[in-house]
Design a protein around this motif. Structure first.
Motif, short mmCIF file in Angstrom:
data_model
loop_
_atom_site.label_atom_id
_atom_site.label_comp_id
_atom_site.label_asym_id
_atom_site.label_seq_id
_atom_site.Cartn_x
_atom_site.Cartn_y
_atom_site.Cartn_z
N ALA A 4 0.86 -1.18 0.00
CA ALA A 4 0.00 0.00 0.00
C ALA A 4 0.89 1.23 0.00
O ALA A 4 2.02 1.21 0.49
N LYS A 5 0.38 2.31 -0.58
CA LYS A 5 1.17 3.54 -0.58
C LYS A 5 0.26 4.74 -0.42
O LYS A 5 -0.93 4.67 -0.70
N ALA A 6 0.86 5.82 0.03
CA ALA A 6 0.11 7.07 0.23
C ALA A 6 0.95 8.21 -0.29
O ALA A 6 2.17 8.23 -0.14
N TYR A 7 0.28 9.18 -0.93
CA TYR A 7 0.97 10.36 -1.45
C TYR A 7 1.14 11.36 -0.31
O TYR A 7 0.16 11.88 0.20
N VAL A 8 2.39 11.58 0.10
CA VAL A 8 2.62 12.45 1.25
C VAL A 8 3.41 13.71 0.92
O VAL A 8 3.24 14.72 1.59
N SER A 59 -0.49 25.47 2.95
CA SER A 59 -0.72 24.11 2.45
C SER A 59 -1.63 23.35 3.38
O SER A 59 -1.54 23.46 4.60
N LYS A 60 -2.49 22.56 2.79
CA LYS A 60 -3.35 21.67 3.58
C LYS A 60 -2.80 20.25 3.60
O LYS A 60 -3.36 19.36 4.20
N GLY A 61 -1.68 20.03 2.92
CA GLY A 61 -1.08 18.70 2.83
C GLY A 61 -0.22 18.39 4.04
O GLY A 61 -0.22 19.10 5.05
N TYR A 62 0.56 17.33 3.92
CA TYR A 62 1.38 16.85 5.03
C TYR A 62 2.51 17.80 5.39
O TYR A 62 3.08 17.71 6.47
N ALA A 63 2.87 18.71 4.49
CA ALA A 63 3.94 19.67 4.76
C ALA A 63 3.41 20.98 5.34
O ALA A 63 4.17 21.89 5.61
N GLY A 64 2.10 21.07 5.53
CA GLY A 64 1.51 22.28 6.08
C GLY A 64 1.79 22.41 7.56
O GLY A 64 1.80 21.42 8.30
N PHE A 65 2.01 23.63 7.99
CA PHE A 65 2.32 23.86 9.40
C PHE A 65 1.12 23.58 10.31
O PHE A 65 1.29 23.43 11.52
N ASN A 66 -0.06 23.48 9.72
CA ASN A 66 -1.23 23.08 10.52
C ASN A 66 -1.11 21.63 10.99
O ASN A 66 -1.85 21.20 11.86
N ARG A 73 2.31 13.85 23.63
CA ARG A 73 1.39 12.83 23.13
C ARG A 73 1.81 12.37 21.74
O ARG A 73 1.83 11.17 21.44
N ALA A 74 2.18 13.31 20.88
CA ALA A 74 2.61 12.97 19.52
C ALA A 74 3.91 12.18 19.54
O ALA A 74 4.08 11.23 18.77
N ILE A 75 4.82 12.57 20.43
CA ILE A 75 6.08 11.83 20.55
C ILE A 75 5.80 10.40 21.03
O ILE A 75 6.36 9.44 20.49
N GLY A 76 4.93 10.26 22.02
CA GLY A 76 4.56 8.93 22.51
C GLY A 76 3.93 8.07 21.43
O GLY A 76 4.22 6.87 21.32
N LYS A 77 3.07 8.67 20.64
CA LYS A 77 2.44 7.96 19.53
C LYS A 77 3.47 7.49 18.51
O LYS A 77 3.43 6.36 18.03
N HIS A 78 4.43 8.37 18.21
CA HIS A 78 5.49 8.00 17.26
C HIS A 78 6.34 6.85 17.81
O HIS A 78 6.65 5.90 17.09
N VAL A 79 6.71 6.93 19.08
CA VAL A 79 7.49 5.86 19.71
C VAL A 79 6.71 4.55 19.68
O VAL A 79 7.27 3.48 19.40
N HIS A 80 5.41 4.61 19.94
CA HIS A 80 4.56 3.42 19.88
C HIS A 80 4.61 2.78 18.49
O HIS A 80 4.76 1.57 18.36
N ARG A 86 6.13 -0.22 12.60
CA ARG A 86 5.17 0.06 11.54
C ARG A 86 4.71 1.52 11.62
O ARG A 86 3.75 1.84 12.31
N LEU A 87 5.40 2.40 10.90
CA LEU A 87 4.95 3.79 10.84
C LEU A 87 3.76 3.89 9.91
O LEU A 87 3.69 3.21 8.89
N PRO A 88 2.82 4.76 10.24
CA PRO A 88 1.67 4.94 9.35
C PRO A 88 2.10 5.55 8.02
O PRO A 88 3.01 6.38 7.98
N LEU A 89 1.45 5.14 6.96
CA LEU A 89 1.76 5.70 5.64
C LEU A 89 1.25 7.13 5.52
O LEU A 89 1.88 7.97 4.91
N GLU A 90 0.09 7.39 6.06
CA GLU A 90 -0.59 8.67 5.88
C GLU A 90 -0.13 9.68 6.91
O GLU A 90 -0.92 10.25 7.65
N GLU A 91 1.16 9.90 6.96
CA GLU A 91 1.71 10.82 7.95
C GLU A 91 2.93 11.50 7.34
O GLU A 91 3.72 10.86 6.66
N GLY A 92 3.08 12.78 7.61
CA GLY A 92 4.26 13.50 7.14
C GLY A 92 5.39 13.37 8.14
O GLY A 92 5.79 12.27 8.50
N HIS A 93 5.88 14.51 8.61
CA HIS A 93 6.98 14.50 9.57
C HIS A 93 6.52 14.02 10.93
O HIS A 93 5.41 14.33 11.37
#
Length: 185
Positions: A4-8, A59-66, A73-80, A86-93
């Motif tokens: 599977a792939k995602a455009y990021v 930008s509304k995409g993965y590179a948007g500052f929003n 919480r985000a760091i914990g999620k990334h470590v998990h 298995r990093l999620p495909l639909e995620e930018g940085h």
């Protein structure tokens, strides 16, 4: 079975990324400090920072500052996700990736400002102090580039995702190995 792939990463983000990389390599390793080419590339880098900041704001995409989330919480999620390999495909940085983006953009801005002061102002032209600051900023950017490359390789391997390929093609997909086959839905 195809992975599977995602455009990021959009074309502007990828062009900016590789242009920053090329400018860094040229100005740090190849061109003579203070040469016309070195200066022009410094101004191109500063212009690219401005464009990247503009793009990030709108930008509304993965590179948007929003999408920036550097919370615990985000760091914990990334470590998990890394623990699951298995990093999620639909995620930018990831959170640390966002911090590196802002540090590197800040370093490019600082290098442009100190380079401008060294070459274009009477007060600081040839200043040993400003030259030393400029040199230290360039070395700091080199360290960040090394950390970035190491993190991309390590996180890509641990997270089972092709990070380098995604910055070339725009598409992120999982890699598979005998101990970590692709998910079957």
């Amino acid at each position: 079975m195809a992975a599977a792939k995602a455009y990021v990463w959009s074309v502007p983000v990828r062009l900016a990324h590789w242009t920053f990389a090329g400018i860094f390599v040229c100005n740090y390793f190849i061109l003579d400090p203070g040469s016309d080419s070195h200066q022009v590339l410094g101004y191109v880098a500063l212009s690219l920072v401005a464009l990247r900041l503009f793009y990030g704001l709108f930008s509304k995409g993965y590179a948007g500052f929003n999408r920036v989330d550097i919370s615990s919480r985000a760091i914990g999620k990334h470590v998990h996700h890394l623990r699951q390999r298995r990093l999620p495909l639909e995620e930018g940085h990831n959170p640390m990736g966002w911090l590196m983006v802002f540090v590197m953009l800040g370093l490019f801005i600082s290098l442009a400002v100190t380079g401008y002061l060294l070459e274009e102002t009477h007060r600081f032209f040839g200043s040993e102090l400003v030259e030393r600051i400029h040199s230290l900023l360039a070395d700091a950017l080199f360290i960040c580039v090394c950390l970035h490359i190491a993190a991309v390789i390590l996180i890509g391997h641990i997270g089972n995702v092709s990070l380098v390929k995604s910055m070339i093609t725009g598409y992120r997909n999982h890699t598979s190995s005998p101990d970590n086959p692709p998910h079957q839905d």
